[in-house]
Design an enzyme around this catalytic site. Structure first.
Site, PDB file in Angstrom:
ATOM      1  CD  GLU A  26      -2.934   1.004   2.334  1.00 41.72           C
ATOM      2  OE1 GLU A  26      -3.530  -0.080   2.424  1.00 41.72           O
ATOM      3  OE2 GLU A  26      -3.171   1.983   3.051  1.00 41.72           O
ATOM      4  CG  PHE A  27       2.698   2.496  -2.705  1.00 39.93           C
ATOM      5  CD1 PHE A  27       4.009   2.455  -2.273  1.00 39.93           C
ATOM      6  CD2 PHE A  27       2.225   1.434  -3.476  1.00 39.93           C
ATOM      7  CE1 PHE A  27       4.842   1.386  -2.596  1.00 39.93           C
ATOM      8  CE2 PHE A  27       3.046   0.368  -3.801  1.00 39.93           C
ATOM      9  CZ  PHE A  27       4.351   0.345  -3.365  1.00 39.93           C
ATOM     10  CG  ASP A 118     -10.377   9.534   9.951  1.00 33.68           C
ATOM     11  OD1 ASP A 118     -11.364   9.154  10.593  1.00 33.68           O
ATOM     12  OD2 ASP A 118      -9.311   8.895   9.875  1.00 33.68           O
ATOM     13  CG  HIS A 162     -13.483   3.425  14.007  1.00 33.96           C
ATOM     14  ND1 HIS A 162     -13.744   4.664  14.540  1.00 33.96           N
ATOM     15  CD2 HIS A 162     -12.994   3.632  12.771  1.00 33.96           C
ATOM     16  CE1 HIS A 162     -13.438   5.592  13.630  1.00 33.96           C
ATOM     17  NE2 HIS A 162     -12.995   4.983  12.541  1.00 33.96           N
ATOM     18  N   PRO A 163     -11.213   3.779  16.376  1.00 37.64           N
ATOM     19  CG  PRO A 163      -9.401   4.974  15.491  1.00 37.64           C
ATOM     20  CD  PRO A 163     -10.382   3.878  15.176  1.00 37.64           C
ATOM     21  CE1 TYR A 319      -2.782  -0.326   5.521  1.00 33.75           C
ATOM     22  CE2 TYR A 319      -2.244  -1.177   7.687  1.00 33.75           C
ATOM     23  CZ  TYR A 319      -3.165  -0.940   6.693  1.00 33.75           C
ATOM     24  OH  TYR A 319      -4.473  -1.319   6.871  1.00 33.75           O
TER      25      TYR A 319
END
Ligand SMILES: Cc1cc2nc3c(=O)[nH]c(=O)nc-3n(C[C@H](O)[C@H](O)[C@H](O)COP(=O)(O)OP(=O)(O)OC[C@H]3O[C@@H](n4cnc5c(N)ncnc54)[C@H](O)[C@@H]3O)c2cc1C
Length: 413
Positions: A26-27, A118, A162-163, A319
């Protein structure tokens, strides 16, 4: 679709063709033209070195990177690799989402990670736009309704919750946690005040998260990619909880590469991720030694990936943070490649250029504003305070006009 464009295969079908664990990468879209050019070269190298089955590109919150994300997934496709395009759906007009999906169809990009997103920089909270989407499930529903089975869809899963569903514990509450809450809970210490705080996703909130995740899958997601975690037991518990809850699709573990000290703790702090005490103390000892930190990232990542492969994961999804070295070291450590990490001495020197577009955090080199005026961030400390070179301050004897400002007292211009 134009006759010359071939459609990517769906990742879920590729998984069926690869019965043993494989690599995916992933980028994120860098913020400078130079960063983008470096990333393109890196994608070419990593494609031939790591043989990933697919490569993801993230989508800046609120659509801040929409055209660059599309350029990069097209570039990945041109290199002969399947692209997985992230797409968020809040804080932006629904037309932008419609356009992104129409472009994806036009360019043969078949795989989409459907996300809520977000708040973008400068906006405190995520927002539903009028007539727009409220959560990732709305986006999955929309894609299915408009495009049927044309796209392969994945969604995000959160092994620690989830946060938004994570609570900061009051003193003494830790004693009351259940065994599963203890496994998910994280304690972090503010290095300036030495105060520690413990966060947890309570079992009841976790159960609500599970049924929401199930609804995303029932809406049409082919597989789940997880948020980072640093304890394979947390992942393992998450997978069994998913199965128990009736979520039967593949669950891909998202592996955050440990590349440096400050960025790591800033990110894990923001995501309220549990970092085992041993990892914190190991990293503390080598915090000023970049080479040792990367070596630690390789050792830790290799051990964790080995455990995950033994658990039967379909793939290890890195990641990468747009960097190569640690990924190469882990693949060497897994025995999937040989001496790959030795082949690239020096290529990871451009971390500054690789900073993300659309990030809401101020980072080194950013211009920020505070009650003292504008300045340039020289250093971000693990607690979020910044050392800032103030533009308008003039000091005697050529002293550098720096100020240390606490998190929340400055923001990116
Ligand atoms: C694998 C992965 C990839 C990511 N890629 C990106 C990216 O490319 N770009 C980016 O900006 N961010 C990305 N993120 C971060 C992600 O956007 C944030 O974590 C965001 O806060 C939630 O997105 P989601 O799709 O998980 O949201 P959702 O699955 O919609 O849910 C998030 C939370 O909201 C709750 N919820 C659901 N519906 C509602 C509702 N109606 N009202 C209130 N709460 C609700 C859920 O229970 C859950 O707690 C990624 C995260 C992961 C794990």
């Amino acid at each position: 679709m134009s006759a010359t464009v071939t459609k990517d295969e769906k990742i879920i079908d590729l998984m069926k063709k690869h019965p043993t664990a494989f690599t995916s990468l992933e980028f994120f879209p860098p913020r400078t033209a130079e960063g983008v050019s470096n990333l393109r070269q890196r994608i070419v190298r990593m494609k031939s070195n790591c043989l990933p089955v697919f490569m993801d590109v993230t989508w800046g919150a609120g659509g801040s990177t929409s055209s660059l994300t599309m350029d990069l997934v097209r570039f990945i496709k041109e290199q002969g690799c399947v692209a997985n395009m992230h797409l968020t759906c809040t804080n932006m007009d629904p037309e932008l989402i419609e356009q992104a999906l129409a472009d994806a169809r036009k360019y043969g990009i078949t795989n989409i990670v459907a996300l809520r997103g977000d708040a973008p920089e400068g906006e405190g909270e995520w927002k539903k736009k009028e007539g727009g989407f409220e959560c990732a499930r709305d986006l999955v529903d929309f894609i299915k309704r408009e495009y049927g089975d044309e796209f392969g869809i994945s969604v995000a899963g959160y092994p620690e919750g989830h946060p938004n569903s994570i609570t900061v514990l009051e003193e003494g509450d830790e004693m009351k946690l259940t065994a599963s809450e203890k496994l998910r809970c994280s304690t972090s210490t503010d290095p300036t005040t030495s105060k520690s705080k413990t966060c947890v996703c309570y079992d009841s909130d976790y159960a609500a998260e599970m049924s929401y995740l199930k609804s995303k899958v029932d809406a049409g997601a082919d597989f789940v990619i997880t948020q980072m975690f640093f304890d394979s037991d947390v992942f393992s518990m998450f997978v069994s909880d998913c199965r128990e809850c009736g979520i039967s699709v593949p669950i891909v573990p998202g592996i955050m590469c440990i590349n440096n000290y400050e960025g790591f703790f800033r990110m894990t702090g923001f995501c309220k991720t549990r970092v085992p005490k041993k990892v914190v103390s190991d990293m503390e000892k080598i915090k000023h030694d970049d080479k040792a930190l990367k070596e630690y990232g390789v050792k830790f990542g290799t051990e964790m990936c080995m455990k995950l492969v033994n658990l039967g994961v379909p793939c290890v999804h890195f990641y990468t943070l747009n960097l190569e070295k640690v990924v190469y070291g882990i693949l060497d450590g897994l025995g999937w490649t040989t001496e790959l990490s030795r082949s690239i001495e020096g290529v990871d020197k451009d971390e500054i250029m690789m900073k993300a577009v659309g990030s809401k955090w101020a980072r080194e080199g950013d211009e920020v504003i505070s009650m003292f005026g504008k300045g340039i961030v020289k250093e971000i400390r693990p607690n979020g305070a910044a050392v800032i070179t103030m533009k308008s301050w003039k000091l005697a004897f050529g002293q550098e006009p720096t100020a240390v400002l606490q998190a929340g007292t400055f923001k990116k211009v």
